[in-house]
Design an enzyme around this catalytic site. Structure first.
Site, short mmCIF file in Angstrom:
data_model
loop_
_atom_site.label_atom_id
_atom_site.label_comp_id
_atom_site.label_asym_id
_atom_site.label_seq_id
_atom_site.Cartn_x
_atom_site.Cartn_y
_atom_site.Cartn_z
N LYS A 98 0.85 -1.21 0.00
CA LYS A 98 0.00 0.00 0.00
C LYS A 98 0.87 1.25 0.00
CE LYS A 98 -3.86 1.98 2.67
NZ LYS A 98 -4.71 1.79 3.88
N SER B 272 -9.64 1.50 3.05
CA SER B 272 -8.86 2.31 2.14
C SER B 272 -7.81 1.51 1.36
CB SER B 272 -8.16 3.41 2.94
OG SER B 272 -7.26 2.82 3.87
N SER C 102 -9.63 -0.89 7.25
CA SER C 102 -9.14 -0.73 5.87
C SER C 102 -8.44 -1.94 5.27
CB SER C 102 -8.19 0.46 5.79
OG SER C 102 -8.95 1.62 5.68
N1 GLN Z 1 -12.99 3.44 6.59
C1 GLN Z 1 -12.39 3.89 7.81
C2 GLN Z 1 -12.07 5.37 7.69
O1 GLN Z 1 -12.41 5.93 6.73
C3 GLN Z 1 -11.17 3.09 8.11
C4 GLN Z 1 -9.96 3.55 7.43
C5 GLN Z 1 -8.76 2.73 7.76
O2 GLN Z 1 -8.84 1.68 8.38
N2 GLN Z 1 -7.61 3.25 7.37
O3 GLN Z 1 -11.49 5.95 8.55
#
Ligand code: GLN
Length: 489
Positions: free
Chosen positions: A79, A154, A178
């Site tokens: 990532k 994400s 994410s």
């Molecule tokens: N979807 C969650 C957010 O928008 C989690 C994001 C993540 O785990 N980096 O914060």
């Protein structure tokens, strides 16, 4: 590249193939499929092939012993918020400009030492903020099962790269889901370990008390092979624990002892859950019963506050962490500002996207003198109660089973204008980050539209081996044979 980690290593060590040929096929799949998926922001063709040649030279002298290094020649995708020396780290944002970190994250150092080959950096929501990949400054990743749908976020690029068969394994980061959420939406395994299991050194900070590097794989054994390499104490990250790292790959394949207690919260299977997801989860519970589980009803009374608590704590920490992007330290700077303060302002205005700005403002607000007690402090108190809920639940059961997401993959544009609807997608995943416990998403079926559904297993601190073992037992009994529309042969 439908091969798993063990097969890749065996073939390389038995000279059936070479690391170079393996890496070459991953690179060409990444290059070809990126046109439809947009999963990679940078493909490391030159560097990866050079490294593969070195591995081939090393394995030649190792004369057929496939024991070490343990990931020799395995292509991996990373990532784009995890530092790999010499490759870009954009975090899906414009504000880092052409920034290339001069060092490796600890997880990367350990992967490289084990022989893994980084084939590229994957697309993600800007600074890992999002659940659909629509917040990437470089356009969204497409879901390999249906390219009109989101891959989740994400870490959508890493999830898509594994689902599409480009690489067997990939790294993402999980602050509130994410890794697990995109894994569920793309039909692969996604694991977030216990807070402190994997070093965060070299992972760009979002919510430091929640962030953890996580692993994508198509099967639990591959996830285990990566986890045992990257887990463990690191002197660069004081939050890593001295807890010994088991040989996860051995633990994963052990038979389940009958009578293990699987906790299910009926309230979590209530309102707001898609009917097809509910049916898959009920079937998965029965499948575990068939594998010897004893099903126990549990209650997490404070879970209903988890989204509110998460979006206060995560934004508060983000507002502080993202203060460092000022146009001085990293790649991007707005042009022609008359004075220093204007330069800061313009850089941040032009460099950050809408969701990141929304979160910086929210986070600054909940930390401000007049509101700190009402929001941030209160959220920390409820976080402690939630942690206690899990401690109580784990007195009654060994592992908890929930859905990973309330629905299968949704269409692009469906939720972008409604941040609250988007935030609700994280309802089942944020609790693990708030409590610091490990969680894994395991594919457990397809909807009538052919979209993957994931079950989530949550365990007590340091129970990664058990989660992988349960995931492996389920996958062995219920192999997932359908392939996505976009897939590398
Ligand atoms: N979807 C969650 C957010 O928008 C989690 C994001 C993540 O785990 N980096 O914060």
């Amino acid at each position: 590249m439908s091969l798993n980690v063990t097969t890749i290593i065996e073939r390389i060590f038995s000279r059936e193939t070479t690391a170079r040929a393996t890496v070459e096929s991953a690179l060409s799949a990444a290059e070809t499929l990126n046109e439809s998926l947009n999963a990679f922001l940078e493909i490391n063709r030159q560097g990866a092939l050079k490294r593969a040649d070195e591995i081939d030279a090393e394995t030649k002298s190792a004369a057929g012993t496939a024991t070490s290094p343990s990931l020799a020649g395995v292509p991996i995708a990373i990532k784009d918020n995890i530092c790999v020396k010499g490759l870009q780290t954009s975090c899906g944002s414009r504000i880092l400009g052409p920034y290339k970190p001069p060092y490796n994250a600890t997880a990367i150092d350990r992967l490289l030492a084990a022989g893994a080959v980084v084939i590229g950096k994957t697309n993600c929501d800007e600074f890992a903020m999002g659940s659909s990949n629509e917040n990437s400054a470089f356009g969204p990743v497409k879901n390999p099962w249906d390219i009109s749908r989101v891959p989740g976020g994400s870490s959508g690029g890493s999830a898509a790269a594994v689902a599409a068969g480009i690489v067997p394994v990939a790294l993402g980061s999980d602050t509130g889901g994410s890794v697990r959420q995109p894994a569920a939406l793309c039909g692969v395994i996604g694991m977030k370990p216990t807070y402190g299991r994997i070093s965060r050194y070299g992972l760009v900070a979002f919510g430091s008390s929640l962030d953890q590097i996580g692993i994508f794989a198509r099967n639990a054994t591959d996830a285990a092979a990566v986890l045992e390499v990257i887990a463990g104490r690191d002197s660069h990250d004081a939050t890593t624990a001295e807890v010994p790292v088991p040989k996860y790959s051995d633990e994963t394949e052990k038979n389940l002892e009958p009578g293990f207690r699987l906790g299910v919260s009926r309230t979590l299977l209530g309102e707001g859950l898609d009917e097809e997801v509910r049916r898959s989860i009920e079937a998965a519970i029965e499948a575990y019963r068939g594998l010897g589980a004893q099903i126990v009803d549990i209650d997490l009374p404070h879970a209903k506050y988890a989204i509110a608590v998460y979006y206060i704590i995560a934004t508060a920490e983000a507002s502080s962490n993202l203060a460092r992007y000022d146009g001085v330290r990293y790649g991007f700077r707005a042009e022609e500002a008359p004075a220093l303060r204007d330069m800061y302002k313009r850089t941040r205005e032009e460099g950050f996207g809408a969701e990141v700005k929304r979160r910086i403002m929210l986070g600054t607000y909940v930390l401000s003198a007049g509101y700190y007690d009402a929001y941030y402090l209160k959220a920390q108190q409820v976080r402690a109660l939630l942690r206690q809920d899990f401690a109580n639940a784990f007195k009654q059961c060994d592992v908890i089973l929930t859905p990973t997401t309330p629905t299968p993959a949704f269409k692009f544009g469906e939720k972008v204008d409604d941040p609250l609807a988007m935030y609700l997608n994280d309802i089942y995943t944020v609790t693990a980050n708030l409590a610091g416990i490990p969680g894994i998403s395991v594919p457990c079926g397809l909807s009538s539209e052919g979209l993957p559904i994931g079950l989530q297993l949550l365990g007590p601190y340091w129970s990664e081996a058990r989660l992988l073992q349960l995931a492996h037992a389920y996958q062995s009994a219920h192999p997932f044979s359908r392939r996505p529309q976009v897939y590398a042969e």
